[in-house]
Enzyme design. Structure first.
Site, PDB file in Angstrom:
ATOM      1  N   ARG A  41       0.816  -1.220   0.000  1.00 22.15           N
ATOM      2  CA  ARG A  41       0.000   0.000   0.000  1.00 22.15           C
ATOM      3  C   ARG A  41       0.849   1.269   0.000  1.00 22.15           C
ATOM      4  NH1 ARG A  41      -4.594  -1.958  -1.869  1.00 22.15           N
ATOM      5  NH2 ARG A  41      -4.934  -3.977  -0.916  1.00 22.15           N
ATOM      6  N   HIS A  71       5.382 -10.175  -6.387  1.00 19.62           N
ATOM      7  CA  HIS A  71       4.268  -9.335  -6.837  1.00 19.62           C
ATOM      8  C   HIS A  71       4.629  -7.864  -6.641  1.00 19.62           C
ATOM      9  CE1 HIS A  71       0.301  -7.832  -7.632  1.00 19.62           C
ATOM     10  NE2 HIS A  71      -0.240  -9.040  -7.696  1.00 19.62           N
ATOM     11  N   TYR A  74       0.696  -2.615  -5.524  1.00 22.30           N
ATOM     12  CA  TYR A  74      -0.536  -2.115  -6.162  1.00 22.30           C
ATOM     13  C   TYR A  74      -0.469  -0.609  -6.442  1.00 22.30           C
ATOM     14  CZ  TYR A  74      -2.776  -6.468  -4.570  1.00 22.30           C
ATOM     15  OH  TYR A  74      -3.104  -7.769  -4.354  1.00 22.30           O
ATOM     16  N   HIS A 111       0.650  -5.826 -12.235  1.00 23.28           N
ATOM     17  CA  HIS A 111      -0.626  -5.383 -12.811  1.00 23.28           C
ATOM     18  C   HIS A 111      -0.262  -4.322 -13.855  1.00 23.28           C
ATOM     19  CE1 HIS A 111      -3.157  -6.435  -8.974  1.00 23.28           C
ATOM     20  NE2 HIS A 111      -2.461  -7.458  -9.432  1.00 23.28           N
ATOM     21  N   GLU A 146      -0.081  -9.548 -15.414  1.00 20.91           N
ATOM     22  CA  GLU A 146      -1.192 -10.319 -14.862  1.00 20.91           C
ATOM     23  C   GLU A 146      -2.471 -10.044 -15.648  1.00 20.91           C
ATOM     24  OE1 GLU A 146      -1.569 -10.121 -10.614  1.00 20.91           O
ATOM     25  OE2 GLU A 146      -3.455 -11.261 -10.615  1.00 20.91           O
ATOM     26  N   ASP A 180      -4.573 -15.250 -13.753  1.00 18.00           N
ATOM     27  CA  ASP A 180      -5.297 -15.300 -12.484  1.00 18.00           C
ATOM     28  C   ASP A 180      -6.698 -15.841 -12.780  1.00 18.00           C
ATOM     29  OD1 ASP A 180      -7.090 -14.420 -10.339  1.00 18.00           O
ATOM     30  OD2 ASP A 180      -5.406 -13.228  -9.599  1.00 18.00           O
ATOM     31  N   HIS A 183      -9.543 -13.497 -11.974  1.00 14.43           N
ATOM     32  CA  HIS A 183      -9.582 -12.334 -12.860  1.00 14.43           C
ATOM     33  C   HIS A 183     -10.112 -12.690 -14.242  1.00 14.43           C
ATOM     34  CE1 HIS A 183      -6.232 -10.140 -10.360  1.00 14.43           C
ATOM     35  NE2 HIS A 183      -7.310 -10.437  -9.652  1.00 14.43           N
ATOM     36  N   HIS A 215      -2.298 -17.651 -10.936  1.00 19.91           N
ATOM     37  CA  HIS A 215      -2.841 -17.342  -9.626  1.00 19.91           C
ATOM     38  C   HIS A 215      -4.121 -18.148  -9.497  1.00 19.91           C
ATOM     39  CE1 HIS A 215      -0.795 -13.118  -9.175  1.00 19.91           C
ATOM     40  NE2 HIS A 215       0.039 -14.116  -8.988  1.00 19.91           N
ATOM     41  N   ASP A 228     -13.518  -8.682  -9.303  1.00 20.97           N
ATOM     42  CA  ASP A 228     -12.245  -8.991  -8.634  1.00 20.97           C
ATOM     43  C   ASP A 228     -12.394  -9.141  -7.124  1.00 20.97           C
ATOM     44  OD1 ASP A 228      -9.638  -9.514  -8.065  1.00 20.97           O
ATOM     45  OD2 ASP A 228      -8.863  -7.532  -8.595  1.00 20.97           O
ATOM     46  N   HIS A 230     -11.796 -12.219  -4.611  1.00 22.73           N
ATOM     47  CA  HIS A 230     -11.320 -13.601  -4.539  1.00 22.73           C
ATOM     48  C   HIS A 230     -12.121 -14.387  -3.501  1.00 22.73           C
ATOM     49  CE1 HIS A 230      -7.028 -12.298  -5.979  1.00 22.73           C
ATOM     50  NE2 HIS A 230      -8.000 -11.747  -6.685  1.00 22.73           N
ATOM     51  N   GLU A 260      -4.075 -16.871  -3.815  1.00 23.38           N
ATOM     52  CA  GLU A 260      -4.272 -15.522  -3.245  1.00 23.38           C
ATOM     53  C   GLU A 260      -5.683 -15.454  -2.689  1.00 23.38           C
ATOM     54  OE1 GLU A 260      -3.713 -13.558  -7.068  1.00 23.38           O
ATOM     55  OE2 GLU A 260      -1.928 -12.594  -6.267  1.00 23.38           O
TER      56      GLU A 260
HETATM   57 ZN    ZN Z   1      -7.493 -10.038  -7.760  1.00 21.14          ZN
HETATM   58 FE    FE Z   2      -3.732 -12.278  -8.867  1.00 20.39          FE
HETATM   59 FE    FE Z   3      -2.267  -9.398  -8.636  1.00 17.26          FE
END
Ligand code: ZN
Ligand code: FE
Ligand code: FE
Length: 293
Positions: A41, A71, A74, A111, A146, A180, A183, A215, A228, A230, A260
């Site tokens: 974050r 990863h 974000y 991403h 991704e 993913d 996704h 993923h 999105d 999960h 995830e």
């Molecule tokens: Zn996701």
């Molecule tokens: Fe993912």
């Molecule tokens: Fe991701």
């Protein structure tokens, strides 16, 4: 049929250091794992402690781990509409890739970005620019784009968008894709009904040799919902039967697979053993009967 050599793990916290992540992975039956290269974050990257990373490398080698799938944060958006945010993303990407070289030969999952109203064409152009600036043909890390759910203005919501990014990058041998399952399902690809047909489409548009990691996530929402969210394996709209088919699919079953799902560590341990058992059962049932008739 041989049991599939599942390279399976989950997302782990870097809080205790790198070697500790490897030990945690071992304790839950994982043979790969994912981690954030910096605070997911925020922007601060922890300095990689050389001894700690050496310890992890030894552990991975001694225990036959497959490639890791780091990863990216974000907060990195290569196609923001703000110059300062793009600048931050470029610097973070360069810094992450430099630090990844302390763990050579692994994957770095990214991403692609959100175009925030500038449109997918401009988004793709900016993402291509960022990757062309960051990728260094001497690096040992493969960068994975991704597949995204298409929430908001996410770029990478279709295989076509990912193919256009890859097409624009000069050092494209350093690029792959991480699929993913949540996704692509949310993006409108029916991985429950026919996973092989989704792989056929991936092959037609991107090329299956680009698929380097998965993923594994169930989804709280129906196919095409672009949400999105999960869900734990078998508890969502994709369902257990689909994951049982995915883990034994010979086109993907040797690739690193990362959970995830919303879980604590014991939940991850259960999912890892569940998926390993599904792969084993499938191998068992398809073996020709032997012995007494
Ligand atoms: Zn996701
Ligand atoms: Fe993912
Ligand atoms: Fe991701």
């Amino acid at each position: 049929m041989m049991a599939c050599p599942l390279v399976l793990g989950c997302h782990l916290s870097t809080t205790g250091g790198y070697r500790a992540m490897g030990e945690t992975a071992l304790s839950i039956g994982a043979t790969t794992f994912a981690f954030f290269t910096r605070n997911p974050r925020g922007g601060n990257a922890k300095a990689l402690e050389a001894d700690d990373v050496c310890g992890l490398r030894q552990l991975l080698e001694d225990n036959g781990f497959g490639p890791l799938v780091a990863h990216a944060s974000y907060t990195m958006n290569l196609c923001s509409d703000k110059a300062s945010a793009i600048d931050f993303a470029h610097r973070a990407l360069a810094d992450d890739l430099a630090r990844m070289e302390l763990l050579p030969g692994n994957f770095y999952n990214l991403h692609p970005g959100s175009h925030v109203g500038q449109g997918p064409d401009e988004g793709i152009r900016l993402i291509v620019d960022g990757l062309n600036e960051a990728l260094d043909k001497g690096q040992s890390t493969t960068v994975l784009l991704e597949t995204m759910a298409g929430k908001g203005s996410e770029v990478g919501r279709s295989f076509e968008e990912l193919a256009r990014i890859i097409d624009g990058v000069r050092e494209d041998q350093l690029l792959g894709v991480c699929l993913d399952t949540c996704h692509v399902w949310d993006g409108g690809y029916d991985v429950r009904g026919d996973f092989d047909a989704v792989l056929d489409e991936f092959d037609r548009v991107i090329g299956l040799d680009r698929l380097r990691a998965l993923h594994l996530n169930d989804s709280k929402n129906p196919c095409g919902s672009h949400k999105d969210r999960h869900e734990r394996i078998g508890r969502g709209e994709i369902g257990l039967d689909a994951f049982a088919a995915i883990v034994v699919n010979t086109r993907v079953c040797g690739l690193p697979m990362i959970l995830e799902t919303p879980n604590d560590l014991s939940g991850y341990a259960e999912e890892i053993s569940l998926l390993r058992n599904l792969a084993k059962d499938a191998a068992g049932t398809s073996r020709p009967a032997r012995g007494k008739a």
